[in-house]
Design a protein around this motif. Sequence first.
Motif, PDB file in Angstrom:
ATOM      1  N   THR A  99     -34.175  40.150 -28.745  1.00 16.51           N
ATOM      2  CA  THR A  99     -35.470  40.323 -29.399  1.00 16.51           C
ATOM      3  C   THR A  99     -35.766  39.107 -30.274  1.00 16.51           C
ATOM      4  O   THR A  99     -34.850  38.402 -30.723  1.00 16.51           O
ATOM      5  N   HIS A 100     -37.052  38.878 -30.509  1.00 16.20           N
ATOM      6  CA  HIS A 100     -37.486  37.796 -31.411  1.00 16.20           C
ATOM      7  C   HIS A 100     -38.656  38.296 -32.241  1.00 16.20           C
ATOM      8  O   HIS A 100     -39.595  38.901 -31.716  1.00 16.20           O
ATOM      9  N   ARG A 101     -38.571  38.008 -33.544  1.00 20.06           N
ATOM     10  CA  ARG A 101     -39.661  38.360 -34.462  1.00 20.06           C
ATOM     11  C   ARG A 101     -39.693  37.321 -35.569  1.00 20.06           C
ATOM     12  O   ARG A 101     -38.662  37.045 -36.190  1.00 20.06           O
ATOM     13  N   ASN A 102     -40.844  36.730 -35.803  1.00 21.87           N
ATOM     14  CA  ASN A 102     -40.970  35.712 -36.841  1.00 21.87           C
ATOM     15  C   ASN A 102     -40.567  36.272 -38.202  1.00 21.87           C
ATOM     16  O   ASN A 102     -40.979  37.366 -38.587  1.00 21.87           O
ATOM     17  N   ASP A 122     -34.107  37.856 -38.092  1.00 19.95           N
ATOM     18  CA  ASP A 122     -33.067  37.361 -37.201  1.00 19.95           C
ATOM     19  C   ASP A 122     -33.334  37.818 -35.765  1.00 19.95           C
ATOM     20  O   ASP A 122     -33.778  38.953 -35.536  1.00 19.95           O
ATOM     21  N   ASN A 123     -33.062  36.929 -34.818  1.00 20.91           N
ATOM     22  CA  ASN A 123     -33.149  37.313 -33.416  1.00 20.91           C
ATOM     23  C   ASN A 123     -32.054  38.314 -33.076  1.00 20.91           C
ATOM     24  O   ASN A 123     -30.998  38.351 -33.716  1.00 20.91           O
ATOM     25  N   GLN A 141     -42.895  42.184 -32.396  1.00 17.70           N
ATOM     26  CA  GLN A 141     -41.567  41.850 -31.886  1.00 17.70           C
ATOM     27  C   GLN A 141     -41.620  41.673 -30.376  1.00 17.70           C
ATOM     28  O   GLN A 141     -42.173  42.512 -29.667  1.00 17.70           O
TER      29      GLN A 141
END
Length: 257
Positions: free
Chosen positions: A203-206, A209-210, A179
């Motif tokens: 936050t961003h995680r493949n 959801d952002n 993340q």
Amino acid sequence: MTARLAGMALASLAFSGGVRAADDGDGAPPITPYRPSVSSPAQLPAPGQLELELGGQRRSDSQSLRNSAPYLLKLAFDDQWGVLVGGEAYVSQHGDIGRSQGVGDTVLTLKRAWVVDAATAFGMEFDVKLPTANDVIGSGKTDYTINTIFSRDLGPVHMDANLNATQLGQADPGSSRTQIGASTAFSTSLSGPWGLTGEVSGTHRNGADNGVQLLAALTFSPTRRLTFDVGVARAFRPRPAATSLFTGVVLPLARLW
């Protein structure tokens, strides 16, 4: 949110969210509040001064309610290295997954600061989140985080910008365990001991959801060794949107050397 820079550059100042607190005239070092923003400042507390941050937070959305008592202990060995121990002393939550209460997870942090001058500093934090909470309150797994920090005084405004990466011990199927997080907090003086802090974070995680959150808080520093805060945060994503109300205090516990 600056500390004693270059050993003595700010030894006679105390800041909370960029606000100069009243000088109590006792010659003791000022505190270095990390509350109430998500962003951490690059600077460390005065070496040898053990500081406590303690607060209360109420987070609610359309599906759940969570009350907690976050805490943070901070100690710097010198102007470059320090350690932090934080977490939640108590958590009570209920929602679709049921009710639970107890202590939260515990985060251990090793921190390094690089002071450029009285207005600029860089920092790095190396975090380990230990699963001390039960499986309903926490993930039950260990997380690892590296956080990079840039702090800068921009005239009357103080800025703390953070960029970090976390390796989660557990993730939902189909989503990444890595993340990326980013946050920037701006703080300034209003009048006398009063100050204002605003922040945007996300936050961003493949595969997940952002996260997007806005935060606003008032700070009150009657002396350079005591700061109170109260504020609100709105997390617009992930859904459902959540609102957090919080308050807290920062104070020194002891001068160890």
